[in-house]
Write a protein that holds these residues in place. Sequence first.
Motif, PDB file in Angstrom:
ATOM      1  N   ALA A  44      -6.971  -4.175  -1.171  1.00 50.59           N
ATOM      2  CA  ALA A  44      -7.253  -3.915   0.238  1.00 50.59           C
ATOM      3  C   ALA A  44      -7.515  -5.223   0.982  1.00 50.59           C
ATOM      4  CB  ALA A  44      -8.446  -2.973   0.372  1.00 50.59           C
ATOM      5  N   ALA A  45      -8.275  -6.125   0.363  1.00 50.61           N
ATOM      6  CA  ALA A  45      -8.576  -7.414   0.991  1.00 50.61           C
ATOM      7  C   ALA A  45      -7.318  -8.264   1.140  1.00 50.61           C
ATOM      8  CB  ALA A  45      -9.628  -8.160   0.172  1.00 50.61           C
ATOM      9  N   ILE A  46      -6.432  -8.220   0.134  1.00 51.46           N
ATOM     10  CA  ILE A  46      -5.173  -8.953   0.234  1.00 51.46           C
ATOM     11  C   ILE A  46      -4.351  -8.420   1.398  1.00 51.46           C
ATOM     12  CG2 ILE A  46      -2.944  -9.335  -0.910  1.00 51.46           C
ATOM     13  CD1 ILE A  46      -4.463  -9.433  -3.563  1.00 51.46           C
ATOM     14  N   LEU A  47      -4.344  -7.094   1.579  1.00 51.68           N
ATOM     15  CA  LEU A  47      -3.628  -6.482   2.698  1.00 51.68           C
ATOM     16  C   LEU A  47      -4.190  -6.979   4.025  1.00 51.68           C
ATOM     17  CD1 LEU A  47      -1.487  -4.365   3.530  1.00 51.68           C
ATOM     18  CD2 LEU A  47      -3.321  -2.665   3.523  1.00 51.68           C
ATOM     19  N   PHE A  48      -5.507  -7.020   4.134  1.00 53.14           N
ATOM     20  CA  PHE A  48      -6.130  -7.508   5.367  1.00 53.14           C
ATOM     21  C   PHE A  48      -5.823  -8.982   5.581  1.00 53.14           C
ATOM     22  CE2 PHE A  48      -8.023  -3.558   5.776  1.00 53.14           C
ATOM     23  CZ  PHE A  48      -8.877  -3.486   6.862  1.00 53.14           C
ATOM     24  N   ALA A  49      -5.896  -9.767   4.507  1.00 54.94           N
ATOM     25  CA  ALA A  49      -5.596 -11.202   4.629  1.00 54.94           C
ATOM     26  C   ALA A  49      -4.151 -11.412   5.064  1.00 54.94           C
ATOM     27  CB  ALA A  49      -5.859 -11.904   3.302  1.00 54.94           C
ATOM     28  N   GLY A  50      -3.229 -10.577   4.557  1.00 58.15           N
ATOM     29  CA  GLY A  50      -1.829 -10.693   4.940  1.00 58.15           C
ATOM     30  C   GLY A  50      -1.605 -10.434   6.408  1.00 58.15           C
ATOM     31  N   PHE A  51      -2.427  -9.527   6.987  1.00 62.10           N
ATOM     32  CA  PHE A  51      -2.341  -9.252   8.422  1.00 62.10           C
ATOM     33  C   PHE A  51      -3.245 -10.184   9.231  1.00 62.10           C
ATOM     34  CE2 PHE A  51      -0.714  -5.121   6.910  1.00 62.10           C
ATOM     35  CZ  PHE A  51       0.408  -5.017   7.723  1.00 62.10           C
ATOM     36  N   GLU A  52      -3.864 -11.153   8.532  1.00 63.16           N
ATOM     37  CA  GLU A  52      -4.706 -12.176   9.151  1.00 63.16           C
ATOM     38  C   GLU A  52      -5.877 -11.572   9.920  1.00 63.16           C
ATOM     39  OE1 GLU A  52      -2.070 -14.696  11.389  1.00 63.16           O
ATOM     40  OE2 GLU A  52      -1.346 -15.709   9.577  1.00 63.16           O
ATOM     41  N   LYS A  53      -6.476 -10.539   9.321  1.00 58.67           N
ATOM     42  CA  LYS A  53      -7.692  -9.946   9.869  1.00 58.67           C
ATOM     43  C   LYS A  53      -8.884 -10.668   9.241  1.00 58.67           C
ATOM     44  CE  LYS A  53      -5.343  -6.885  12.159  1.00 58.67           C
ATOM     45  NZ  LYS A  53      -5.197  -7.042  13.626  1.00 58.67           N
ATOM     46  N   GLN A  54      -9.579 -11.462  10.029  1.00 57.34           N
ATOM     47  CA  GLN A  54     -10.614 -12.335   9.504  1.00 57.34           C
ATOM     48  C   GLN A  54     -11.883 -11.560   9.159  1.00 57.34           C
ATOM     49  OE1 GLN A  54     -10.138 -15.567   8.784  1.00 57.34           O
ATOM     50  NE2 GLN A  54      -8.012 -15.216   9.389  1.00 57.34           N
ATOM     51  N   VAL A  55     -12.137 -11.447   7.860  1.00 59.73           N
ATOM     52  CA  VAL A  55     -13.370 -10.865   7.333  1.00 59.73           C
ATOM     53  C   VAL A  55     -13.816 -11.777   6.204  1.00 59.73           C
ATOM     54  CG1 VAL A  55     -14.454  -8.805   6.376  1.00 59.73           C
ATOM     55  CG2 VAL A  55     -12.444  -8.563   7.830  1.00 59.73           C
TER      56      VAL A  55
END
Length: 362
Positions: A44-55
């Motif tokens: 899930a975190a990789i997916l967010f990182a791929g969309f450049e959602k900064q968390v």
Amino acid sequence: MSLMSGAGVQAIRWSALLFVSAIFVYVLESAHLPAALLLGPMLAAILFAGFEKQVAVPPTVGLMAQGVIGCMIATTIPLSILGELARDWPLFLAGVVSVVVAACSLGLVLAKLQVLPGTTAIWGSFPGAASAMTIMADSFGADMRLVAFMQYLRVVCVSVVASTIARIWVGHSGTPLPAMVWFPPVDWLALAATILLIVMSFFVTRWFKIAAGIFLLPMILGIVLQNTGVMKIELPPWLLAASYALVGWTIGLRFTRPILAHAARALPRVLGAILALMAICGVFAVALVYFAGIDPLTAYLATSPGGADSVAIISASSNVDIPFVMAMQLARFLVILVAGPAIARLVVKWSGLRDATRVPLP
């Protein structure tokens, strides 16, 4: 107002990350894959990182989660394993050394072909507990993201193949595992002692700058203290789940689009190396059958290059010599734990490769 807006955006992103992580965990658990509680949040975190959602996971919180995992591993290593190892030490030595040499050789091939940089390829190839290898690799200069990519890809491959072989061999999937009780009664005094051990390890690691100390110190001290009866390590399922998720997020959120593209390009050759290692370990299992009289399924699970946790789950539902399997798996893990950093550096030095810290990956 802008601060409140930023906090609101972060709250929404964290809520979304929790929701997506829960979906991944559910899917992986339904497929009976081990390490789902860590692998799901990582994906899930990789997916967010791929969309450049900064968390971002606060560094101290992430380190404390590593300490919990160190304590968890300590609970899986009884001192009774020493008797099993002492009884058949030449057999265990041959089994451990052969698998480690094969894994390092394949890692060296990947590094020589420039599929992965320097020590990253070696750490990613080490057949130890995936979470432990990933955490330690980060402390010893390898790229944590690509090591996690290799380690957990192998966990999935080995788990699927080993489960299939065990199912075919015994004619069924074994007795079903009991349902998880997330909030059992807790020994609060033991839990307080466990948390104190982790906090003390955190400060000792920071003061003395011990590489991977927040993971290694709770594990080593936990093994000694628990097996000598000084303390009981108490880790409720909800604490373990939260720690797995935090470590998964810490790894996954470090990915970037260039790293994901690099991993995608490397996937065919990394997968080929994993399958080659599994085949080589299969040959070692055949050798155990013919030269040591070990039954085939026990030999295969003992030499399997997956993590000890996944092999333990499969062994528990199969008619195998569980003490032998776990002794071989844990002996290999302990050897890599102690010698892994030196092995990785020596392989890089002898081969003339550049270290991972000098390779300009994003």
